[in-house]
Design an enzyme around this catalytic site. Sequence first.
Site, PDB file in Angstrom:
ATOM      1  N   GLU A  75       6.238  -0.357  -5.399  1.00 50.66           N
ATOM      2  CA  GLU A  75       5.110  -0.696  -6.280  1.00 50.66           C
ATOM      3  C   GLU A  75       3.860  -0.632  -5.428  1.00 50.66           C
ATOM      4  O   GLU A  75       3.656  -1.485  -4.554  1.00 50.66           O
ATOM      5  CB  GLU A  75       5.298  -2.119  -6.823  1.00 50.66           C
ATOM      6  CG  GLU A  75       6.252  -2.176  -7.988  1.00 50.66           C
ATOM      7  CD  GLU A  75       5.757  -1.404  -9.198  1.00 50.66           C
ATOM      8  OE1 GLU A  75       4.532  -1.332  -9.400  1.00 50.66           O
ATOM      9  OE2 GLU A  75       6.596  -0.864  -9.929  1.00 50.66           O
TER      10      GLU A  75
ATOM     11  N   SER B  88       0.828  -1.203   0.000  1.00 51.09           N
ATOM     12  CA  SER B  88       0.000   0.000   0.000  1.00 51.09           C
ATOM     13  C   SER B  88       0.869   1.263   0.000  1.00 51.09           C
ATOM     14  O   SER B  88       2.041   1.237   0.420  1.00 51.09           O
ATOM     15  CB  SER B  88      -0.901   0.004   1.236  1.00 51.09           C
ATOM     16  OG  SER B  88      -0.090   0.057   2.379  1.00 51.09           O
TER      17      SER B  88
ATOM     18  N   THR C   5       2.287   2.162   3.521  1.00 52.67           N
ATOM     19  CA  THR C   5       3.493   1.425   3.923  1.00 52.67           C
ATOM     20  C   THR C   5       4.689   1.883   3.085  1.00 52.67           C
ATOM     21  O   THR C   5       5.802   2.044   3.611  1.00 52.67           O
ATOM     22  CB  THR C   5       3.277  -0.095   3.757  1.00 52.67           C
ATOM     23  OG1 THR C   5       2.088  -0.467   4.442  1.00 52.67           O
ATOM     24  CG2 THR C   5       4.434  -0.879   4.323  1.00 52.67           C
ATOM     25  N   GLY C   6       4.449   2.105   1.807  1.00 53.75           N
ATOM     26  CA  GLY C   6       5.543   2.577   0.945  1.00 53.75           C
ATOM     27  C   GLY C   6       6.151   3.869   1.472  1.00 53.75           C
ATOM     28  O   GLY C   6       7.369   4.032   1.505  1.00 53.75           O
TER      29      GLY C   6
ATOM     30  N   CYS D 297      -4.239  -4.385  -7.224  1.00 50.43           N
ATOM     31  CA  CYS D 297      -3.789  -3.007  -7.436  1.00 50.43           C
ATOM     32  C   CYS D 297      -4.352  -2.482  -8.748  1.00 50.43           C
ATOM     33  O   CYS D 297      -4.524  -1.286  -8.926  1.00 50.43           O
ATOM     34  CB  CYS D 297      -2.266  -2.940  -7.440  1.00 50.43           C
ATOM     35  SG  CYS D 297      -1.510  -4.004  -8.671  1.00 50.43           S
TER      36      CYS D 297
HETATM   37  P1  NAD Z   1       0.562  -3.508   3.029  1.00 53.90           P
HETATM   38  O1  NAD Z   1       1.207  -2.249   2.648  1.00 53.90           O
HETATM   39  O2  NAD Z   1      -0.337  -3.536   4.191  1.00 53.90           O
HETATM   40  O3  NAD Z   1       1.670  -4.646   3.310  1.00 53.90           O
HETATM   41  C1  NAD Z   1       2.630  -5.000   2.337  1.00 53.90           C
HETATM   42  C2  NAD Z   1       3.838  -5.599   3.029  1.00 53.90           C
HETATM   43  O4  NAD Z   1       4.505  -4.595   3.793  1.00 53.90           O
HETATM   44  C3  NAD Z   1       3.515  -6.715   3.998  1.00 53.90           C
HETATM   45  O5  NAD Z   1       4.490  -7.713   3.875  1.00 53.90           O
HETATM   46  C4  NAD Z   1       3.588  -6.031   5.352  1.00 53.90           C
HETATM   47  O6  NAD Z   1       3.881  -6.908   6.404  1.00 53.90           O
HETATM   48  C5  NAD Z   1       4.746  -5.080   5.116  1.00 53.90           C
HETATM   49  N1  NAD Z   1       4.800  -3.922   6.013  1.00 53.90           N
HETATM   50  C6  NAD Z   1       3.787  -3.345   6.725  1.00 53.90           C
HETATM   51  N2  NAD Z   1       4.236  -2.255   7.400  1.00 53.90           N
HETATM   52  C7  NAD Z   1       5.559  -2.148   7.084  1.00 53.90           C
HETATM   53  C8  NAD Z   1       6.586  -1.211   7.438  1.00 53.90           C
HETATM   54  N3  NAD Z   1       6.349  -0.175   8.254  1.00 53.90           N
HETATM   55  N4  NAD Z   1       7.832  -1.384   6.916  1.00 53.90           N
HETATM   56  C9  NAD Z   1       8.081  -2.409   6.070  1.00 53.90           C
HETATM   57  N5  NAD Z   1       7.158  -3.331   5.719  1.00 53.90           N
HETATM   58  C10 NAD Z   1       5.910  -3.199   6.201  1.00 53.90           C
HETATM   59  O7  NAD Z   1      -0.196  -4.022   1.712  1.00 53.90           O
HETATM   60  P2  NAD Z   1      -1.200  -5.255   1.575  1.00 53.90           P
HETATM   61  O8  NAD Z   1      -2.483  -4.913   2.241  1.00 53.90           O
HETATM   62  O9  NAD Z   1      -0.503  -6.522   1.924  1.00 53.90           O
HETATM   63  O10 NAD Z   1      -1.396  -5.280   0.000  1.00 53.90           O
HETATM   64  C11 NAD Z   1      -2.328  -4.493  -0.675  1.00 53.90           C
HETATM   65  C12 NAD Z   1      -1.656  -3.299  -1.305  1.00 53.90           C
HETATM   66  O11 NAD Z   1      -0.639  -3.721  -2.216  1.00 53.90           O
HETATM   67  C13 NAD Z   1      -2.630  -2.484  -2.130  1.00 53.90           C
HETATM   68  O12 NAD Z   1      -2.399  -1.123  -1.917  1.00 53.90           O
HETATM   69  C14 NAD Z   1      -2.291  -2.880  -3.556  1.00 53.90           C
HETATM   70  O13 NAD Z   1      -2.652  -1.927  -4.512  1.00 53.90           O
HETATM   71  C15 NAD Z   1      -0.811  -3.054  -3.462  1.00 53.90           C
HETATM   72  N6  NAD Z   1      -0.298  -3.885  -4.555  1.00 53.90           N
HETATM   73  C16 NAD Z   1       0.441  -3.271  -5.519  1.00 53.90           C
HETATM   74  C17 NAD Z   1       0.898  -4.009  -6.592  1.00 53.90           C
HETATM   75  C18 NAD Z   1       1.718  -3.376  -7.674  1.00 53.90           C
HETATM   76  O14 NAD Z   1       2.353  -4.096  -8.424  1.00 53.90           O
HETATM   77  N7  NAD Z   1       1.713  -2.072  -7.813  1.00 53.90           N
HETATM   78  C19 NAD Z   1       0.624  -5.373  -6.663  1.00 53.90           C
HETATM   79  C20 NAD Z   1      -0.129  -5.956  -5.647  1.00 53.90           C
HETATM   80  C21 NAD Z   1      -0.583  -5.195  -4.587  1.00 53.90           C
END
Ligand code: NAD
Length: 510
Positions: free
Chosen positions: A257, A235, A238-239, A291
């Site tokens: 991403e 998300s 988180t990014g 996404c």
């Molecule tokens: P998320 O951001 O909640 O978690 C993603 C990962 O980050 C997990 O492994 C999580 O444990 C880790 N994380 C959480 N907090 C963190 C921190 N502070 N530091 C480092 N790592 C941390 O996302 P999600 O709910 O698992 O996935 C859904 C999101 O992913 C949506 O926003 C979706 O659009 C996106 N997504 C993007 C793509 C792409 O290619 N652009 C593909 C698939 C999903």
Amino acid sequence: MTQAVLNDKRAAIPRGNYINGKFRVPRHADGAIEKRNPANLDDVVGAFSFSRVAADEAILAAREAQRAWAARSLEDRINAIRKVRAAVVNRREDLAAAITREVGKPLWEARREVESMAGRLNVVVDAGLRDVADFVPAGVRGGCRYRPLGVIGVICPFNFPALLAHGFVVPALVTGNTVVFKPSDVTPLVGQVYAEIIDDANLPKGVFNMVQGGGDIGARLAASPRVDGIFFTGSVATGRAIEAVCATQPGKMLVLEMGGKNASVVLDDADIDLAVHECLIGGYITSGQRCTASSRVVVTRKVADEFVKRFMERAKAIRVGDPRAADTFMGPLASEAIAERFLGRVALGRKEGAVALIDGGRFDARAKGNFVAPSVHEVVARSGSSAYQSDELFGPDVAIYRAKNIDAAIEIANDTPFGLVASVFTKSEKSYRAVANEVRAGLINWNRPTVGADARLPFGGAGASGNHRAVGLHAIRWCVTPVSHLEEPVGNVEKWPGLGPAPKTPYEPD
Ligand code: NAD
């Protein structure tokens, strides 16, 4: 080899982290992820413990293995990854079953995810490596040589828990990096099965490591000065957090991403049957947890009523249910928290003025899972301050917008902080190109939904969707760093007034 137990009736056997070629349950865990099947909350998948110390050990193991791995020939590394590909094929049913059990993704769809993993190595070998091939410009002695970054941390989301990991692991390893992979805390079993697959391929110890855990462990990986690159998919929130912890490490490669708020534009001359069918797929596949989901559909005036009528009829008929059943299109949302967050965002949207055309909501109060029915809303008043209109909902909701003409449709499509995918439904190539030229997105499709991508092309988006278009073809670019070499003394090529005598004969290497 012990295999993860995938039978719904019994818990999986959590095997811990995979570090230096071995699975180990942390002796002093900082906690455990208790994972349940989102389609049946009585089914406990397992308790997967995590540890900060183990994360540090995994980074160290990857560091220690990296030089020897990079010193191997490219051919050697490719052959090693061929074994990984064979192991994926061998364990494909286990992996698909684990995805279905943890994400709630229908089994047919989980199988497609696993099938598309097999092609990743070919993309790297056939096209990717050409992109990062060493080169020597005419007249230069020396040239550009690409080096691996070193240790790469791969942090993955839950919705494509195997494919997205693999899409970065393969180019990272082929180019001589070593990897620490952190699966999503929503999919620890998939992470474990993936590590078992790598273990089956007998890579040298420490080349690939996997650590379980949530945000804490991900943040530790991201912040570590011993990690040279972070390949993050997830998300935007988180990014941004990852970007903040890496802000003092400008040398770290940060690949982000992130999400999307993708629009399909349906123009007056569109084939409405086709547009309805494709927009349904785009809006509701994976229960909207993509996404690339077509979370917005912008329809021009002449066809809007017809489109909305047919779209609603078809959305009501979507089969939601047991993800193992062959005729289920939508499984549950991947966790209770994800379902709650989605429903909260939709409820807020209604307060902000979105009109419910199909209510959606909890699918069946008696079901023991996080089932949510498809919803459709119409946005009648656009507002820059509406969270519903600007945030990613990540669930089965489609917002319909009516536009008076093609220019208004383009304006609506661009009215988002994201810029991942757009699609256009029209019989006219000219109109398609007109929209494509104006819409801000990394991927633009014609008479197709916004979902679905081809790994032979770049993937990624503009704005809040990310930075390097690093999924798919271009992943390899970010796994290496160019080093420029000049290999001739400057005294050979230029005169230096006032410096005194140059060597009598120009230097020539042996
Ligand atoms: P998320 O951001 O909640 O978690 C993603 C990962 O980050 C997990 O492994 C999580 O444990 C880790 N994380 C959480 N907090 C963190 C921190 N502070 N530091 C480092 N790592 C941390 O996302 P999600 O709910 O698992 O996935 C859904 C999101 O992913 C949506 O926003 C979706 O659009 C996106 N997504 C993007 C793509 C792409 O290619 N652009 C593909 C698939 C999903």
